[in-house]
Motif scaffolding. Sequence first.
Motif, PDB file in Angstrom:
ATOM      1  N   LEU A   1      16.274   9.894  10.419  1.00  9.95           N
ATOM      2  CA  LEU A   1      15.520  10.463   9.301  1.00  9.95           C
ATOM      3  C   LEU A   1      14.268  11.183   9.775  1.00  9.95           C
ATOM      4  O   LEU A   1      13.670  10.819  10.789  1.00  9.95           O
ATOM      5  CB  LEU A   1      15.121   9.364   8.321  1.00  9.95           C
ATOM      6  N   PRO A   2      13.829  12.180   9.031  1.00  8.47           N
ATOM      7  CA  PRO A   2      12.566  12.846   9.383  1.00  8.47           C
ATOM      8  C   PRO A   2      11.373  11.905   9.388  1.00  8.47           C
ATOM      9  O   PRO A   2      10.471  12.037  10.199  1.00  8.47           O
ATOM     10  CB  PRO A   2      12.419  13.910   8.293  1.00  8.47           C
ATOM     11  N   ARG A   3      11.363  10.909   8.440  1.00 10.43           N
ATOM     12  CA  ARG A   3      10.234   9.981   8.365  1.00 10.43           C
ATOM     13  C   ARG A   3      10.698   8.610   7.922  1.00 10.43           C
ATOM     14  O   ARG A   3      11.542   8.489   7.040  1.00 10.43           O
ATOM     15  CB  ARG A   3       9.181  10.481   7.356  1.00 10.43           C
ATOM     16  N   VAL A   4      10.093   7.597   8.543  1.00 10.43           N
ATOM     17  CA  VAL A   4      10.221   6.215   8.093  1.00 10.43           C
ATOM     18  C   VAL A   4       8.803   5.691   7.876  1.00 10.43           C
ATOM     19  O   VAL A   4       7.939   5.837   8.743  1.00 10.43           O
ATOM     20  CB  VAL A   4      10.953   5.335   9.125  1.00 10.43           C
ATOM     21  N   ILE A   5       8.555   5.105   6.707  1.00  7.79           N
ATOM     22  CA  ILE A   5       7.252   4.523   6.403  1.00  7.79           C
ATOM     23  C   ILE A   5       7.453   3.046   6.101  1.00  7.79           C
ATOM     24  O   ILE A   5       8.244   2.680   5.225  1.00  7.79           O
ATOM     25  CB  ILE A   5       6.574   5.220   5.211  1.00  7.79           C
ATOM     26  N   ALA A   6       6.753   2.204   6.849  1.00 10.95           N
ATOM     27  CA  ALA A   6       6.856   0.758   6.669  1.00 10.95           C
ATOM     28  C   ALA A   6       5.699   0.258   5.808  1.00 10.95           C
ATOM     29  O   ALA A   6       4.696   0.948   5.616  1.00 10.95           O
ATOM     30  CB  ALA A   6       6.848   0.060   8.022  1.00 10.95           C
ATOM     31  N   TYR A   7       5.850  -0.963   5.315  1.00  9.00           N
ATOM     32  CA  TYR A   7       4.742  -1.611   4.629  1.00  9.00           C
ATOM     33  C   TYR A   7       4.848  -3.111   4.844  1.00  9.00           C
ATOM     34  O   TYR A   7       5.936  -3.652   5.089  1.00  9.00           O
ATOM     35  CB  TYR A   7       4.723  -1.268   3.136  1.00  9.00           C
TER      36      TYR A   7
ATOM     37  N   THR B   1      15.469  12.137   3.388  1.00 10.44           N
ATOM     38  CA  THR B   1      14.336  12.591   4.195  1.00 10.44           C
ATOM     39  C   THR B   1      13.305  11.512   4.493  1.00 10.44           C
ATOM     40  O   THR B   1      12.463  11.688   5.376  1.00 10.44           O
ATOM     41  CB  THR B   1      13.628  13.761   3.492  1.00 10.44           C
ATOM     42  N   LEU B   2      13.352  10.415   3.754  1.00 11.99           N
ATOM     43  CA  LEU B   2      12.331   9.378   3.906  1.00 11.99           C
ATOM     44  C   LEU B   2      12.925   8.024   3.554  1.00 11.99           C
ATOM     45  O   LEU B   2      13.690   7.909   2.595  1.00 11.99           O
ATOM     46  CB  LEU B   2      11.139   9.682   2.988  1.00 11.99           C
ATOM     47  N   GLN B   3      12.557   7.010   4.324  1.00 12.64           N
ATOM     48  CA  GLN B   3      12.979   5.644   4.025  1.00 12.64           C
ATOM     49  C   GLN B   3      11.749   4.751   4.012  1.00 12.64           C
ATOM     50  O   GLN B   3      10.908   4.806   4.911  1.00 12.64           O
ATOM     51  CB  GLN B   3      13.962   5.133   5.084  1.00 12.64           C
ATOM     52  N   PHE B   4      11.621   3.924   2.970  1.00 17.45           N
ATOM     53  CA  PHE B   4      10.608   2.877   2.935  1.00 17.45           C
ATOM     54  C   PHE B   4      11.240   1.590   3.449  1.00 17.45           C
ATOM     55  O   PHE B   4      12.315   1.187   2.973  1.00 17.45           O
ATOM     56  CB  PHE B   4      10.111   2.638   1.504  1.00 17.45           C
ATOM     57  N   LEU B   5      10.583   0.910   4.390  1.00 18.53           N
ATOM     58  CA  LEU B   5      11.105  -0.326   4.958  1.00 18.53           C
ATOM     59  C   LEU B   5      10.028  -1.404   4.963  1.00 18.53           C
ATOM     60  O   LEU B   5       8.848  -1.115   5.229  1.00 18.53           O
ATOM     61  CB  LEU B   5      11.590  -0.102   6.396  1.00 18.53           C
ATOM     62  N   ARG B   6      10.437  -2.636   4.729  1.00 15.47           N
ATOM     63  CA  ARG B   6       9.550  -3.795   4.810  1.00 15.47           C
ATOM     64  C   ARG B   6      10.027  -4.683   5.971  1.00 15.47           C
ATOM     65  O   ARG B   6      10.903  -5.518   5.804  1.00 15.47           O
ATOM     66  CB  ARG B   6       9.562  -4.564   3.487  1.00 15.47           C
ATOM     67  N   PRO B   7       9.479  -4.506   7.184  1.00 14.24           N
ATOM     68  CA  PRO B   7       9.900  -5.338   8.301  1.00 14.24           C
ATOM     69  C   PRO B   7       9.163  -6.675   8.302  1.00 14.24           C
ATOM     70  O   PRO B   7       8.136  -6.842   7.634  1.00 14.24           O
ATOM     71  CB  PRO B   7       9.501  -4.497   9.516  1.00 14.24           C
ATOM     72  N   ALA B   8       9.671  -7.621   9.077  1.00 15.52           N
ATOM     73  CA  ALA B   8       8.940  -8.865   9.301  1.00 15.52           C
ATOM     74  C   ALA B   8       7.788  -8.624  10.264  1.00 15.52           C
ATOM     75  O   ALA B   8       6.726  -9.234  10.143  1.00 15.52           O
ATOM     76  CB  ALA B   8       9.871  -9.939   9.859  1.00 15.52           C
TER      77      ALA B   8
ATOM     78  N   VAL C   1       2.341   2.572   8.551  1.00 16.63           N
ATOM     79  CA  VAL C   1       2.555   1.292   7.879  1.00 16.63           C
ATOM     80  C   VAL C   1       1.380   1.063   6.936  1.00 16.63           C
ATOM     81  O   VAL C   1       0.221   1.265   7.300  1.00 16.63           O
ATOM     82  CB  VAL C   1       2.703   0.124   8.878  1.00 16.63           C
ATOM     83  N   VAL C   2       1.697   0.684   5.716  1.00 15.02           N
ATOM     84  CA  VAL C   2       0.690   0.353   4.702  1.00 15.02           C
ATOM     85  C   VAL C   2       0.664  -1.163   4.567  1.00 15.02           C
ATOM     86  O   VAL C   2       1.698  -1.787   4.333  1.00 15.02           O
ATOM     87  CB  VAL C   2       1.025   1.003   3.348  1.00 15.02           C
ATOM     88  N   THR C   3      -0.515  -1.763   4.720  1.00 21.41           N
ATOM     89  CA  THR C   3      -0.645  -3.210   4.594  1.00 21.41           C
ATOM     90  C   THR C   3      -1.609  -3.541   3.462  1.00 21.41           C
ATOM     91  O   THR C   3      -2.117  -2.653   2.779  1.00 21.41           O
ATOM     92  CB  THR C   3      -1.159  -3.843   5.899  1.00 21.41           C
ATOM     93  N   ASP C   4      -1.889  -4.830   3.294  1.00 14.62           N
ATOM     94  CA  ASP C   4      -2.844  -5.248   2.275  1.00 14.62           C
ATOM     95  C   ASP C   4      -4.285  -5.025   2.700  1.00 14.62           C
ATOM     96  O   ASP C   4      -5.209  -5.212   1.899  1.00 14.62           O
ATOM     97  CB  ASP C   4      -2.627  -6.725   1.914  1.00 14.62           C
ATOM     98  N   LEU C   5      -4.495  -4.588   3.958  1.00 15.53           N
ATOM     99  CA  LEU C   5      -5.845  -4.346   4.449  1.00 15.53           C
ATOM    100  C   LEU C   5      -6.127  -2.894   4.784  1.00 15.53           C
ATOM    101  O   LEU C   5      -7.286  -2.465   4.721  1.00 15.53           O
ATOM    102  CB  LEU C   5      -6.115  -5.184   5.714  1.00 15.53           C
ATOM    103  N   ALA C   6      -5.103  -2.134   5.165  1.00 16.06           N
ATOM    104  CA  ALA C   6      -5.354  -0.803   5.703  1.00 16.06           C
ATOM    105  C   ALA C   6      -4.084   0.028   5.722  1.00 16.06           C
ATOM    106  O   ALA C   6      -2.986  -0.459   5.416  1.00 16.06           O
ATOM    107  CB  ALA C   6      -5.918  -0.923   7.128  1.00 16.06           C
ATOM    108  N   VAL C   7      -4.252   1.286   6.117  1.00 20.04           N
ATOM    109  CA  VAL C   7      -3.143   2.185   6.412  1.00 20.04           C
ATOM    110  C   VAL C   7      -3.244   2.553   7.892  1.00 20.04           C
ATOM    111  O   VAL C   7      -4.285   3.012   8.352  1.00 20.04           O
ATOM    112  CB  VAL C   7      -3.187   3.464   5.547  1.00 20.04           C
ATOM    113  N   ILE C   8      -2.169   2.315   8.622  1.00 19.83           N
ATOM    114  CA  ILE C   8      -2.106   2.632  10.046  1.00 19.83           C
ATOM    115  C   ILE C   8      -1.044   3.699  10.236  1.00 19.83           C
ATOM    116  O   ILE C   8       0.073   3.575   9.722  1.00 19.83           O
ATOM    117  CB  ILE C   8      -1.760   1.384  10.874  1.00 19.83           C
ATOM    118  N   GLU C   9      -1.377   4.759  10.965  1.00 22.09           N
ATOM    119  CA  GLU C   9      -0.396   5.794  11.266  1.00 22.09           C
ATOM    120  C   GLU C   9      -0.059   5.737  12.750  1.00 22.09           C
ATOM    121  O   GLU C   9      -0.850   5.247  13.560  1.00 22.09           O
ATOM    122  CB  GLU C   9      -0.926   7.177  10.879  1.00 22.09           C
TER     123      GLU C   9
END
Length: 260
Positions: A140-146, A97-104, A182-190
């Motif tokens: 997938l229902p959701r993909v969340i990047a960081y 249902t969910l995948q965490f991904l770290r893109p470039a 996407v979750v970064t070292d500065l913020a959360v962006i949806e």
Amino acid sequence: MTASRGEIADLMVVALARMVAAGDVVGVGLGTPIALVAALVARHATRHGVHVLAGGALDVSGGVESHLRDPRDKHGLTPGFVPHLDSMDMAERQAMTLQFLRPAQIDRFGNLNTSRIGARSAPTARFSGGLATADVPALLPRVIAYHPDHRPRSLPARVDWITGSGHGWAGSTRRAAGTVAVVTDLAVIEFVDGRGRLKSIHPWSDASTVGENTGFELSPPEDALPTPEPTPEELETLDLVDPRRRRDEEVPDRAGRGGG
């Protein structure tokens, strides 16, 4: 105010973990300790109502180090292994249902780049490529990047190469939302309606710092809330599942630029 690598890693992990819902089956790739720790924290917090599929191994006993062991050493630590083709079948059936991904790179549409930086004829950097990155946003229902290094090159208006479409497959009738945040070292962006929107700003950052380090326009800063810091219970769980702080390994020294 500036933040240490440990503070950045802790907040990024809990921000990701808070997005996991009870009953989720979370896919985590190799070489992504922040994603792995986040999935394990969420699994612990929901009293095992979350399942973690990491590198083909399901719900490995113990913490991060157990997951990072050679697959041949995981027998007896997991109820089973899922080959890649079967994991893609799980994605197709939305059993994952969910995948965490770290893109470039990730852009204003939520498109993901795990292939290369720069022109196709003369790239400045090459990466491992997509594997299933082209498929999971459409399935997938959701993909969340960081991304632990928030800057314009990492969050451009348009990625240099679309490895995975951010908002899913337009012709799909499935409940595939594509990249939702996407979750970064500065913020959360949806990502809402295919566009990036600032959801929250980390304590050591501010709207100006986020804007200067983002290659596309975000929603008005007054709409963004402060990212809640880890609670004592969350910090205790972090120490339990990742006592050696493998999560810090992904945070570069330049991350967490302070805003004031």
